[in-house]
Design an enzyme around this catalytic site. Structure first.
Site, PDB file in Angstrom:
ATOM      1  N   GLU A 185      16.834  25.320 -13.444  1.00  0.00           N
ATOM      2  CA  GLU A 185      16.008  24.538 -12.504  1.00  0.00           C
ATOM      3  C   GLU A 185      14.538  24.957 -12.550  1.00  0.00           C
ATOM      4  O   GLU A 185      13.662  24.194 -12.141  1.00  0.00           O
ATOM      5  CB  GLU A 185      16.559  24.659 -11.074  1.00  0.00           C
ATOM      6  CG  GLU A 185      16.326  25.988 -10.348  1.00  0.00           C
ATOM      7  CD  GLU A 185      17.341  27.083 -10.666  1.00  0.00           C
ATOM      8  OE1 GLU A 185      18.034  26.981 -11.707  1.00  0.00           O
ATOM      9  OE2 GLU A 185      17.434  28.060  -9.892  1.00  0.00           O
ATOM     10  N   HIS A 211      18.424  30.405 -14.813  1.00  0.00           N
ATOM     11  CA  HIS A 211      18.063  29.363 -13.845  1.00  0.00           C
ATOM     12  C   HIS A 211      17.394  28.179 -14.549  1.00  0.00           C
ATOM     13  O   HIS A 211      16.158  28.163 -14.664  1.00  0.00           O
ATOM     14  CB  HIS A 211      17.083  29.930 -12.817  1.00  0.00           C
ATOM     15  CG  HIS A 211      17.703  30.938 -11.892  1.00  0.00           C
ATOM     16  ND1 HIS A 211      18.180  30.604 -10.656  1.00  0.00           N
ATOM     17  CD2 HIS A 211      17.942  32.255 -12.050  1.00  0.00           C
ATOM     18  CE1 HIS A 211      18.678  31.682 -10.071  1.00  0.00           C
ATOM     19  NE2 HIS A 211      18.546  32.701 -10.890  1.00  0.00           N
ATOM     20  N   CYS A 269      23.644  30.987 -11.967  1.00  0.00           N
ATOM     21  CA  CYS A 269      23.528  32.409 -11.679  1.00  0.00           C
ATOM     22  C   CYS A 269      24.726  32.902 -10.860  1.00  0.00           C
ATOM     23  O   CYS A 269      25.811  32.992 -11.410  1.00  0.00           O
ATOM     24  CB  CYS A 269      22.179  32.709 -11.037  1.00  0.00           C
ATOM     25  SG  CYS A 269      21.619  34.377 -11.439  1.00  0.00           S
ATOM     26  N   THR A 301     -10.424  13.848  15.688  1.00  0.00           N
ATOM     27  CA  THR A 301     -11.143  14.596  14.646  1.00  0.00           C
ATOM     28  C   THR A 301     -11.521  16.012  15.084  1.00  0.00           C
ATOM     29  O   THR A 301     -11.951  16.821  14.272  1.00  0.00           O
ATOM     30  CB  THR A 301     -12.453  13.880  14.231  1.00  0.00           C
ATOM     31  OG1 THR A 301     -13.316  13.857  15.369  1.00  0.00           O
ATOM     32  CG2 THR A 301     -12.196  12.468  13.754  1.00  0.00           C
TER      33      THR A 301
HETATM   34  N1  GLN Z   1      23.367  38.203  -7.065  1.00  0.00           N
HETATM   35  C1  GLN Z   1      23.570  37.944  -8.449  1.00  0.00           C
HETATM   36  C2  GLN Z   1      22.908  38.993  -9.328  1.00  0.00           C
HETATM   37  O1  GLN Z   1      22.044  39.713  -8.897  1.00  0.00           O
HETATM   38  C3  GLN Z   1      23.085  36.553  -8.800  1.00  0.00           C
HETATM   39  C4  GLN Z   1      21.627  36.358  -8.589  1.00  0.00           C
HETATM   40  C5  GLN Z   1      21.229  34.928  -8.518  1.00  0.00           C
HETATM   41  O2  GLN Z   1      22.049  34.040  -8.258  1.00  0.00           O
HETATM   42  N2  GLN Z   1      19.950  34.634  -8.713  1.00  0.00           N
HETATM   43  O3  GLN Z   1      23.221  39.092 -10.485  1.00  0.00           O
END
Ligand code: GLN
Length: 537
Positions: free
Chosen positions: A512, A510, A384, A191
């Site tokens: 995600e 994106h 992307c 602790t």
């Molecule tokens: N490098 C690429 C751009 O700027 C893709 C960017 C990314 O994958 N977030 O458009």
């Protein structure tokens, strides 16, 4: 509730104890009792935001709807609470100082010496109260990055001390997250490091109300008693946080330890209601009892550091659970892929995701990977830079434009199928100047993505400079790669998909960043579904 209650989460002993997950879990438990909660993070570094940091330094950069480039913990907050965050939820030392210095130049402190106390601390508090005073939240949970005792976090700790006097003791609470190491030689939990870190907090004028103790082993009653005695807290406020099988177990573990009950009683809120965690438990049940299993390749440049792709990994967990399918991720370094080994590296996979990224390193391998999965009917998901590489690969190998490229990779290419937009060509500053945040996208009826989303108008988050070059649109579409998602305001291509392929989708945005436990992203859900079909075929 009339006004917001402020909860601060500090950390001691070491970094990486999971303040973000503890904050998100507490947020979830309060939300499950019907409260509106938001979680904010202060990062003690001098960068204005993590947008200019290499993922190796700081993991993924999470982007919010309003285009803020933020710490990856905001991703956890959104995934746990299923509600969006914004720029106000992530503030760095750099931003605080920048604001103060800008005000100084405008003359807002005319005649005064500008100092850490009160000017910097006032600016920190302004950023805390801004969320509380919006009227939207019952609780504002503020996570203080770093460890107590760090030089960098001192002004934040001082601001926390002051908040107690501003808002009153019934509206203020500090949770200190600490580590109780187990010494195998002595066969004992120790602790002392916690006692020292609480002492450091006390030196700064802060008495923690609750201790959350990370530990590999259960904390026996005598250890809890000792911690309570030496750290000046009630024994019920010593909360054990054992290592969990998945981060999504943590709200349940904290529920068993009655973390939220302690918080509510300390804040003098009587709430007899049981938290409603039914949906959360259903998710956990599915996550832990899969009926299917698929092998997914994640092709990226930063595979040594899984935190660089945090949101993608979590999206697979959500989509896997939804499909009651175990998703085994195979990390493949894009630099290692060639035409000679593509079959060996990718041939046994049920799906391949080509990850986002910046710069030319690893791009040839990404293009090889895409060629292989395109020709071999393996489900493909490009995000992307992954989408941009799929356009380059298709242009080179199907349209036979041998030098097709992106000007990011080959600035002199004669065939820039991916290029900078005019407004990006003028940009010289690197921080906060990409196409960032939520943009609308209209899906083509009858396309695969239209089926995936089940609606025509969507909004998704972006973080990039380069775009699909519409000069090549007609030729590319004619050859079988369709632009099925278009930005209705600018005409920019946001999605490409292949007609003659079981599942081949690339998104400029994106997805995600919007997947949560209760709302798994449809593209990830359907990609896993396609991988299950592939496996069974
Ligand atoms: N490098 C690429 C751009 O700027 C893709 C960017 C990314 O994958 N977030 O458009």
């Amino acid at each position: 509730m009339a006004s917001a209650k402020y909860i601060f989460v500090t950390g001691g002993v070491t970094s990486s104890l999971g303040k973000g997950i503890i904050s998100a879990s507490l947020g979830k438990l309060l939300q499950a009792r019907g409260y509106n909660v938001t979680i904010q993070k202060f990062d003690p570094y001098i960068n204005i935001d993590p947008g200019t940091l290499n993922p190796y330094e700081h993991g993924e950069c999470f982007v919010t709807d309003d285009g803020a480039e933020t710490d990856l913990d905001l991703g956890h907050y959104e995934r746990f609470l299923n509600s969006p965050t914004s720029q106000a939820n992530n503030v760095t030392t750099g931003r605080i100082y920048n604001n103060v210095i800008t005000k100084e130049r405008k003359g807002e402190y005319l005649g005064k010496t500008v100092q850490v106390v009160p000017h910097i601390t006032d600016e920190i508090k302004r950023n805390i109260y801004q969320l509380g005073e919006s009227g939207e939240f019952d609780f504002v949970i503020t996570e203080i990055g770093g460890c107590v005792g760090d030089i960098e976090s001192l002004p934040f700790i001082e601001a926390v001390r002051q908040v107690k006097w501003d808002v009153g003791i019934n509206n203020f609470l500090v949770i200190h997250l600490t580590l109780i190491p187990y010494l195998s030689a002595a066969k004992e939990l120790k602790t002392k490091p916690t006692q020292h870190s609480v002492k450091q907090l006390l030196e700064a004028g802060i008495q923690p109300d609750i201790l959350v103790c990370r530990s590999e082993r259960h904390l026996p009653q005598d250890i809890r008693k000792k911690l309570a005695l030496f750290c000046n807290v009630h024994i019920n406020s010593v909360i054990e946080a054992l290592d969990a099988e998945t981060i999504y177990d943590v709200p349940i573990l904290m529920r068993k330890e009655k973390l939220a009950e302690r918080v509510l009683s300390k804040l003098k809120i009587s709430n007899k209601e049981e938290p409603n965690l039914d949906q959360w438990k259903t998710f956990l049940g599915k996550l832990k009892n899969p009926t299917d299993e698929v092998e997914i390749g994640l092709v990226g440049k930063y595979v040594e550091l899984p935190d660089a792709y945090k949101s993608i990994v979590e999206s697979f967990i959500h989509a896997g659970a939804y499909n009651e399918c175990k998703v085994n991720l195979h990390w493949i370094s894009s630099e290692s892929i060639t035409s000679d080994n593509a079959k060996e590296l990718l041939g046994e996979l049920d799906g391949v995701l080509v990850a986002p990224g910046f710069g030319e390193r690893g791009v040839p391998g990404k293009i090889e990977a895409i060629k292989y999965v395109r020709e071999n009917n393996i489900p493909f998901f490009g995000i992307c830079l992954g989408m941009q590489c799929s356009v380059i690969e298709f242009s080179r190998n199907v349209l036979k434009i041998k030098d097709a490229s992106s000007t990011e990779i080959d600035p002199k290419t004669k065939n820039p199928v991916i290029d900078l937009m005019e407004d990006q060509k003028k940009v010289t500053d690197m921080g906060g100047t990409m196409r960032l945040g939520a943009y609308p996208c209209k899906l083509k009826k009858g396309s695969k993505v239209y089926g995936v989303y089940g609606k025509q108008n969507i909004s998704e988050r972006h973080r990039h400079r380069y775009e699909f070059n519409n000069k090549y649109l007609e030729a590319i579409e004619k050859a079988g790669m369709k632009a099925t998602g278009i930005n209705p305001e600018t005409g920019l291509v946001e999605i490409v998909e292949l007609v003659d392929h079981p599942w081949f989708i690339g998104t400029q945005y994106h997805p995600e960043l919007k997947s949560t436990v209760l709302n798994p992203h449809p593209l990830f859900v359907k990609f896993i579904e396609a991988a299950i079909v592939k496996k069974k075929s």
